[in-house]
Motif scaffolding. Sequence first.
Motif, PDB file in Angstrom:
ATOM      1  N   ARG A   2       0.836  -1.194   0.000  1.00 43.33           N
ATOM      2  CA  ARG A   2       0.000   0.000   0.000  1.00 43.33           C
ATOM      3  C   ARG A   2       0.878   1.254   0.000  1.00 43.33           C
ATOM      4  O   ARG A   2       1.872   1.343   0.709  1.00 43.33           O
ATOM      5  CB  ARG A   2      -0.899  -0.008   1.228  1.00 43.33           C
ATOM      6  CG  ARG A   2      -1.831   1.202   1.326  1.00 43.33           C
ATOM      7  CD  ARG A   2      -2.725   1.115   2.542  1.00 43.33           C
ATOM      8  NE  ARG A   2      -3.649  -0.005   2.449  1.00 43.33           N
ATOM      9  CZ  ARG A   2      -4.543  -0.293   3.385  1.00 43.33           C
ATOM     10  NH1 ARG A   2      -4.620   0.423   4.492  1.00 43.33           N
ATOM     11  NH2 ARG A   2      -5.352  -1.330   3.229  1.00 43.33           N
ATOM     12  N   PHE A 203      -4.554 -13.023   8.920  1.00 45.76           N
ATOM     13  CA  PHE A 203      -4.128 -11.740   8.392  1.00 45.76           C
ATOM     14  C   PHE A 203      -3.042 -11.171   9.299  1.00 45.76           C
ATOM     15  O   PHE A 203      -3.175 -11.199  10.520  1.00 45.76           O
ATOM     16  CB  PHE A 203      -5.295 -10.758   8.314  1.00 45.76           C
ATOM     17  CG  PHE A 203      -6.350 -11.149   7.322  1.00 45.76           C
ATOM     18  CD1 PHE A 203      -6.141 -10.990   5.965  1.00 45.76           C
ATOM     19  CD2 PHE A 203      -7.561 -11.696   7.740  1.00 45.76           C
ATOM     20  CE1 PHE A 203      -7.110 -11.345   5.045  1.00 45.76           C
ATOM     21  CE2 PHE A 203      -8.535 -12.054   6.833  1.00 45.76           C
ATOM     22  CZ  PHE A 203      -8.312 -11.889   5.473  1.00 45.76           C
ATOM     23  N   THR A 204      -1.978 -10.652   8.694  1.00 45.34           N
ATOM     24  CA  THR A 204      -0.912 -10.060   9.497  1.00 45.34           C
ATOM     25  C   THR A 204      -1.467  -8.866  10.282  1.00 45.34           C
ATOM     26  O   THR A 204      -2.365  -8.165   9.811  1.00 45.34           O
ATOM     27  CB  THR A 204       0.251  -9.585   8.615  1.00 45.34           C
ATOM     28  OG1 THR A 204      -0.225  -8.615   7.670  1.00 45.34           O
ATOM     29  CG2 THR A 204       0.874 -10.755   7.870  1.00 45.34           C
ATOM     30  N   THR A 207      -0.160  -5.103   8.450  1.00 46.22           N
ATOM     31  CA  THR A 207      -0.703  -4.683   7.152  1.00 46.22           C
ATOM     32  C   THR A 207      -1.965  -5.441   6.751  1.00 46.22           C
ATOM     33  O   THR A 207      -2.539  -5.179   5.705  1.00 46.22           O
ATOM     34  CB  THR A 207       0.353  -4.885   6.046  1.00 46.22           C
ATOM     35  OG1 THR A 207       0.727  -6.271   5.994  1.00 46.22           O
ATOM     36  CG2 THR A 207       1.579  -4.031   6.321  1.00 46.22           C
ATOM     37  N   HIS A 208      -2.387  -6.394   7.577  1.00 46.49           N
ATOM     38  CA  HIS A 208      -3.589  -7.188   7.318  1.00 46.49           C
ATOM     39  C   HIS A 208      -3.517  -7.934   5.996  1.00 46.49           C
ATOM     40  O   HIS A 208      -4.523  -8.105   5.299  1.00 46.49           O
ATOM     41  CB  HIS A 208      -4.845  -6.307   7.378  1.00 46.49           C
ATOM     42  CG  HIS A 208      -5.173  -5.844   8.756  1.00 46.49           C
ATOM     43  ND1 HIS A 208      -6.154  -6.411   9.536  1.00 46.49           N
ATOM     44  CD2 HIS A 208      -4.618  -4.876   9.527  1.00 46.49           C
ATOM     45  CE1 HIS A 208      -6.195  -5.803  10.709  1.00 46.49           C
ATOM     46  NE2 HIS A 208      -5.267  -4.870  10.736  1.00 46.49           N
ATOM     47  N   ARG A 209      -2.330  -8.409   5.657  1.00 53.05           N
ATOM     48  CA  ARG A 209      -2.177  -9.231   4.461  1.00 53.05           C
ATOM     49  C   ARG A 209      -2.432 -10.686   4.811  1.00 53.05           C
ATOM     50  O   ARG A 209      -2.130 -11.156   5.912  1.00 53.05           O
ATOM     51  CB  ARG A 209      -0.774  -9.054   3.869  1.00 53.05           C
ATOM     52  CG  ARG A 209      -0.501  -7.635   3.380  1.00 53.05           C
ATOM     53  CD  ARG A 209       0.802  -7.562   2.617  1.00 53.05           C
ATOM     54  NE  ARG A 209       0.707  -8.298   1.357  1.00 53.05           N
ATOM     55  CZ  ARG A 209       1.754  -8.611   0.600  1.00 53.05           C
ATOM     56  NH1 ARG A 209       2.971  -8.266   0.992  1.00 53.05           N
ATOM     57  NH2 ARG A 209       1.591  -9.267  -0.528  1.00 53.05           N
ATOM     58  N   TYR A 210      -2.977 -11.392   3.861  1.00 47.41           N
ATOM     59  CA  TYR A 210      -3.311 -12.811   4.012  1.00 47.41           C
ATOM     60  C   TYR A 210      -2.023 -13.608   4.160  1.00 47.41           C
ATOM     61  O   TYR A 210      -1.103 -13.479   3.360  1.00 47.41           O
ATOM     62  CB  TYR A 210      -4.079 -13.241   2.771  1.00 47.41           C
ATOM     63  CG  TYR A 210      -4.575 -14.668   2.734  1.00 47.41           C
ATOM     64  CD1 TYR A 210      -5.364 -15.189   3.742  1.00 47.41           C
ATOM     65  CD2 TYR A 210      -4.289 -15.483   1.636  1.00 47.41           C
ATOM     66  CE1 TYR A 210      -5.847 -16.488   3.678  1.00 47.41           C
ATOM     67  CE2 TYR A 210      -4.764 -16.780   1.558  1.00 47.41           C
ATOM     68  CZ  TYR A 210      -5.550 -17.274   2.586  1.00 47.41           C
ATOM     69  OH  TYR A 210      -6.027 -18.563   2.501  1.00 47.41           O
TER      70      TYR A 210
END
Length: 286
Positions: A2, A203-204, A207-210
């Motif tokens: 992002r 989700f991390t 960064t809330h990534r899968y």
Amino acid sequence: MRSPPLHTTPADAAQRRAVQPIVCYSVDKVPAYDRHFYEIARRELTKAAETIVPPREARTFKVAAGDFFRIVSIEGPQVGDLNLWNANDLSERFFSGKTRALHATHVSTGDRLWSTLPYLRPMATITHDTLDWYGFDADGGGVHDVIGTRCDPYTQLLLGGTEYHHCCHSNLTRALSRHTGLPPREAERHVHDVLNVFMCTGFTRDTHRYFMKASPVRPGDFIEFFAEIDLLGALSACPGGDCSSTHSSDAAKCYPLKVEIYRPREGALAAWRAPERSRYSAGHGA
């Protein structure tokens, strides 16, 4: 990744962020899981069939309404990607997004796998899960997710620059093509987002990534479903093995999976009826 924000944080940012969350769907009118009924129904089951799913491949299987099916780990830690269709109408298929919204990001005993619009009914109910002890770990990871899609050759080419033909999407497409006789390009249109069986994901926090991590599944573990309607299933033994480091690769150690079909004893389902499709405007959206 992002891009950094371009706008100044407003003075009331903390107040806006402090608003309390509200669960999107109130599910009190969804029929509750009847544990007593399913536990009685699963007593004295008779095995009717089984299918071995080879590593990095997929196989189809059929389950009659009122029967149970299990996905079983048999040789080593291995995750699988599951597709489900109405055995009599491929346009009705598993709806992972609505399942996630009505239940959670990860599913277990008592949760249902719902079908697409305009049908919107339970296709299968999870009746037993030997990994139900896992819950959510310190990283926020859980098992059996309905947030991921499936590894596919298009994303592999986009991100890796290579063509790989044993992605779960490809495996499911070939399996459905073999079963139905549809050309692969036509069969591919019916392949859909999956239940990631045994896969450990989340989700991390930053960064809330899968993310994925090594699955806790071990030989003998299984997840069991009750078929609420006549089902055609397809299961891919993911080319990532236990998904501890990679997917869409020939490097990971992979193992087969087994699908077992069980039939309840005679009379066990005397009072049971298959769920009807949604009654909303006869499904025509009028």
